[in-house]
Design an enzyme around this catalytic site. Structure first.
Site, short mmCIF file in Angstrom:
data_model
loop_
_atom_site.label_atom_id
_atom_site.label_comp_id
_atom_site.label_asym_id
_atom_site.label_seq_id
_atom_site.Cartn_x
_atom_site.Cartn_y
_atom_site.Cartn_z
N LYS A 199 5.66 7.51 2.84
CA LYS A 199 6.30 6.49 3.38
C LYS A 199 7.66 6.89 3.09
O LYS A 199 8.12 7.67 2.17
CB LYS A 199 6.15 5.10 3.13
CG LYS A 199 4.55 4.68 3.76
CD LYS A 199 4.25 3.33 3.30
CE LYS A 199 3.06 2.86 3.80
NZ LYS A 199 2.68 1.51 3.34
N GLU A 207 -6.00 7.64 13.44
CA GLU A 207 -4.72 7.73 13.11
C GLU A 207 -4.04 9.12 13.28
O GLU A 207 -2.84 9.56 13.59
CB GLU A 207 -4.31 7.07 11.62
CG GLU A 207 -4.60 5.70 11.74
CD GLU A 207 -4.66 4.97 10.30
OE1 GLU A 207 -4.60 5.69 9.33
OE2 GLU A 207 -4.80 3.76 10.34
N ASN A 237 5.62 0.50 -1.06
CA ASN A 237 4.49 1.18 -1.67
C ASN A 237 4.27 2.63 -1.28
O ASN A 237 3.21 3.02 -1.73
CB ASN A 237 3.36 0.16 -1.49
CG ASN A 237 2.76 0.25 -0.11
OD1 ASN A 237 3.16 0.87 0.60
ND2 ASN A 237 1.78 -0.82 0.14
N HIS A 261 0.69 5.79 2.83
CA HIS A 261 -0.38 5.13 3.49
C HIS A 261 -1.58 6.09 3.47
O HIS A 261 -1.59 7.15 3.34
CB HIS A 261 0.06 5.03 4.87
CG HIS A 261 -1.03 4.63 5.87
ND1 HIS A 261 -1.34 3.52 6.09
CD2 HIS A 261 -1.84 5.52 6.53
CE1 HIS A 261 -2.49 3.46 6.89
NE2 HIS A 261 -2.66 4.81 7.29
N TYR A 270 0.52 0.49 13.32
CA TYR A 270 0.10 -0.99 12.41
C TYR A 270 -0.28 -2.26 13.60
O TYR A 270 -0.13 -3.15 13.10
CB TYR A 270 1.37 -1.12 11.67
CG TYR A 270 1.49 -0.36 10.40
CD1 TYR A 270 0.47 -0.33 9.37
CD2 TYR A 270 2.52 0.54 10.40
CE1 TYR A 270 0.36 0.25 8.24
CE2 TYR A 270 2.76 0.97 9.05
CZ TYR A 270 1.87 0.81 8.09
OH TYR A 270 1.83 1.72 6.77
N1 UDP Z 1 2.50 -4.77 3.84
C1 UDP Z 1 3.78 -5.64 3.40
N2 UDP Z 1 3.55 -7.14 3.05
C2 UDP Z 1 2.39 -7.45 2.99
C3 UDP Z 1 1.12 -6.65 3.02
C4 UDP Z 1 1.35 -5.40 3.64
O1 UDP Z 1 5.00 -4.99 3.55
O2 UDP Z 1 2.18 -8.65 2.37
C5 UDP Z 1 2.77 -3.64 4.13
C6 UDP Z 1 2.75 -2.28 3.09
O3 UDP Z 1 3.49 -1.48 3.43
C7 UDP Z 1 1.21 -2.04 3.54
C8 UDP Z 1 1.26 -2.19 4.93
O4 UDP Z 1 1.90 -3.16 5.30
O5 UDP Z 1 1.11 -0.90 2.83
C9 UDP Z 1 -0.18 -2.39 5.68
O6 UDP Z 1 -0.70 -3.09 4.98
P1 UDP Z 1 -2.34 -3.17 4.78
O7 UDP Z 1 -2.94 -4.51 4.15
O8 UDP Z 1 -3.17 -2.25 5.77
O9 UDP Z 1 -2.39 -2.35 3.18
P2 UDP Z 1 -2.62 -0.83 2.90
O10 UDP Z 1 -3.96 -0.50 3.75
O11 UDP Z 1 -1.48 0.04 3.09
O12 UDP Z 1 -3.13 -0.91 1.37
MG MG Z 2 -4.19 -0.52 5.76
#
Ligand code: UDP
Ligand code: MG
Length: 160
Positions: free
Chosen positions: A20, A137, A123, A126, A60
């Site tokens: 990211k 994707e 974080n 992805h 997303y």
């Molecule tokens: N995210 C965020 N706040 C939250 C949850 C998710 O900003 O409370 C963002 C974060 O960058 C995350 C992305 O949205 O990686 C996608 O969320 P997901 O639950 O799919 O998490 P991931 O699969 O990336 O672990």
């Molecule tokens: Mg996810």
């Protein structure tokens, strides 16, 4: 019992991994690629890319109703990302383990997020959450001609 047949029946999956914008800005591209390389997965696609808003929203789309969605789209489009396609047996689940929990403070040390990040909204990486989403994707982020099918020289040294 024919182990070579069992091995050949193992499902090869593909996953979409992305450094990211915070990972790119912080100079973590090499470090993150290296985790997947060292594990033994095969890189089939790689590019530095400025993501348009529409693509971020499509990627997303399942999170559209979440309160953090606008901030997430701003974050993902705030600078270049590194798009990757990786292939291997069990690559989707294994990559999720290497990446660690969504909240970096809950991610185990030794994982990418556990070692390199502190906030959910920054974080650094992805990873697709299912083989179906891996395919979806990769199809979203890459054109056909950008992906390479190849056999790494190390292949026979990785799997019996
Ligand atoms: N995210 C965020 N706040 C939250 C949850 C998710 O900003 O409370 C963002 C974060 O960058 C995350 C992305 O949205 O990686 C996608 O969320 P997901 O639950 O799919 O998490 P991931 O699969 O990336 O672990
Ligand atoms: Mg996810």
């Amino acid at each position: 019992f024919l182990p070579h047949l069992v091995a050949s029946m193992e499902q090869v999956d593909e996953t979409y991994i992305m450094v990211k914008p915070d990972g790119v800005q912080r100079g973590l591209v090499g470090e993150i690629i290296s985790r997947f390389e060292k594990k033994g997965f095969k890189l089939t696609g790689l590019k530095l890319f400025q993501c348009p808003k529409e693509l971020a929203e499509e990627h997303y789309k399942d999170l559209k109703a979440k309160p953090f969605f606008p901030g997430l789209i701003d974050y993902i489009t705030s600078g270049p990302v590194v798009c990757m396609a990786w292939e291997g047996v069990g690559v989707v689940a294994s990559a999720r383990k290497l990446i660690g929990s969504t909240d970096p403070l809950k991610a185990e040390p030794g994982t990418i997020r556990g070692d390199l990040a502190v906030q959910t909204g920054r974080n650094v990486v992805h990873g697709s959450d299912s083989p179906e989403n891996g395919k979806r994707e990769i199809g979203l982020w890459f054109e056909e001609g950008e992906l390479c099918q190849w056999t790494p020289a190390q292949a026979p040294w990785l799997r019996e």
